[in-house]
Enzyme design. Structure first.
Site, PDB file in Angstrom:
ATOM      1  N   SER A  11       0.649  -1.189  -0.019  1.00  0.00           N
ATOM      2  CA  SER A  11       0.349   0.102   0.317  1.00  0.00           C
ATOM      3  C   SER A  11       1.014   1.380  -0.480  1.00  0.00           C
ATOM      4  O   SER A  11       0.968   1.771  -0.389  1.00  0.00           O
ATOM      5  CB  SER A  11      -1.214   0.139   0.995  1.00  0.00           C
ATOM      6  N   LYS A 189       8.041   3.198  17.495  1.00  0.00           N
ATOM      7  CA  LYS A 189       6.278   3.772  17.399  1.00  0.00           C
ATOM      8  C   LYS A 189       5.654   2.732  16.996  1.00  0.00           C
ATOM      9  O   LYS A 189       4.252   2.377  17.593  1.00  0.00           O
ATOM     10  CB  LYS A 189       5.519   4.908  16.746  1.00  0.00           C
TER      11      LYS A 189
END
Length: 336
Positions: A11, A189
């Site tokens: 993607s 993260k």
């Protein structure tokens, strides 16, 4: 106009390829999977990973890695982090000295604890490696929605070259020399986002989400600075910026996987349901090893590892985080 190949048709790779084509560049996309290339050629759309995003007719698609690498002004490496080393190894003999490779994947290699740019440089020492990171879900970039990222490189000229290639009226790019800090923030993260998703799956609210984001960036910054990163980087786009969007958005595969884990599924079951590579699962062990190597306390990272790999109940991990020893939030002089 530059000749650019995007290596990887996930993607994010497809969203960036579309962006670069809209910027007027000659863009080719490579995938190792024949079926994926046939789909992209036939539908001008990635039906599985970026449905509804139509791709410009000027874009080309191939499974031929050699032709994708040779003669290109820029290579964008967009394969999932577990495949960065193998893909780089396969590319190496085709890469010219000084050819620019921009890594856009996020992760830390578990076996070596190397950042992905370090992996690429080890496999392709003749390349000029840069990175591009920030709060940038492919689903939004593919629809030309406003996004801001940071390009990191070893020299200013390369960083500004990458900035100029990608930047347009909906995709703003800053530059930075702190490649290490950019990559650590972008990779770690994902582990914190798993924790945020787990909290959501347990039924926690906004208070818990805010606490995980805030204490998460504290952990990431402590480790990043110990490793040589600039503390300002972790307050920037690839640090707190990327952390906020990954912990809060349902576009985030790490948060979605975390929700499923919080609801009682195993990591493998969650990844199977998300149907995409969940980078945080692959980075979690490396993050834990780095914290041990540098002697940095990272309680959120530690609890995520125990939930993922040691069958610790998510509720128990949350309770342990909340009942840790009492501490001051910041380092201050003695009380008056």
């Amino acid at each position: 106009m530059k000749k650019i190949s995007v290596i990887g048709a996930g993607s994010w790779g497809i969203a960036l390829a579309r962006l670069l084509a809209l910027n007027g560049h000659e863009v080719n996309v490579w995938s190792i999977m024949e079926d994926e290339i046939k789909m992209l050629k036939g539908h001008r759309e990635h039906l599985d990973k970026l449905p509804g995003v139509k791709l410009p007719e000027s874009m080309t698609f191939t499974t031929d890695l050699e032709s994708s690498v040779k003669g290109k002004d820029l290579l964008v490496l967009a394969v999932p982090s577990p495949f960065t080393r193998s893909t780089s190894h396969n590319m190496a003999s085709f890469v010219e000295k000084g050819q620019i490779i921009v890594n856009v994947a996020k992760g830390v290699e578990e076996a070596t604890m190397m950042t992905l740019s370090e992996v690429i440089e080890q496999e392709i020492p003749q390349a000029n490696v840069a990175v591009l990171c920030g709060p940038s879900h492919a689903e939004e970039v593919g629809k030309s929605m406003p996004t801001t990222c940071v390009a990191g490189a070893h020299d200013q000229k390369t960083a500004e070259f990458v900035q100029n290639i990608f930047m347009n009226d909906f995709f703003r790019v800053y530059t930075s020399p702190d490649i290490l800090g950019i990559e650590l923030g972008a990779a770690l993260k994902n582990v914190v986002a798993l924790a945020a998703g787990i909290a959501d799956g347990l039924g926690c609210g906004d208070n818990a989400k805010a606490a995980l984001i805030t204490r998460g960036i504290t952990e990431i910054t402590r480790l990043g600075v110990a490793m040589g990163g600039n503390p300002e980087t972790f307050a920037g786009l690839s640090g707190i910026g990327d952390l906020i969007v990954t912990c809060a958005s349902m576009h985030s595969r790490n948060r979605r996987a975390g929700i499923l884990i919080g609801q009682g599924k195993t990591a493998d079951e969650a990844m199977a349901e998300v149907k995409m590579v969940v980078e945080g699962v692959y980075s979690a062990k490396a993050a834990r090893k780095l914290s041990q190597k540098y002697g940095i306390e990272m309680p959120i990272i530690e609890q995520v590892n125990q939930v993922l790999f040691e069958n610790k109940p998510a509720k128990e991990a949350l309770t342990e985080l909340l009942t840790r020893e009492r501490k001051s939030e910041i380092k201050v002089p003695e009380w008056d």
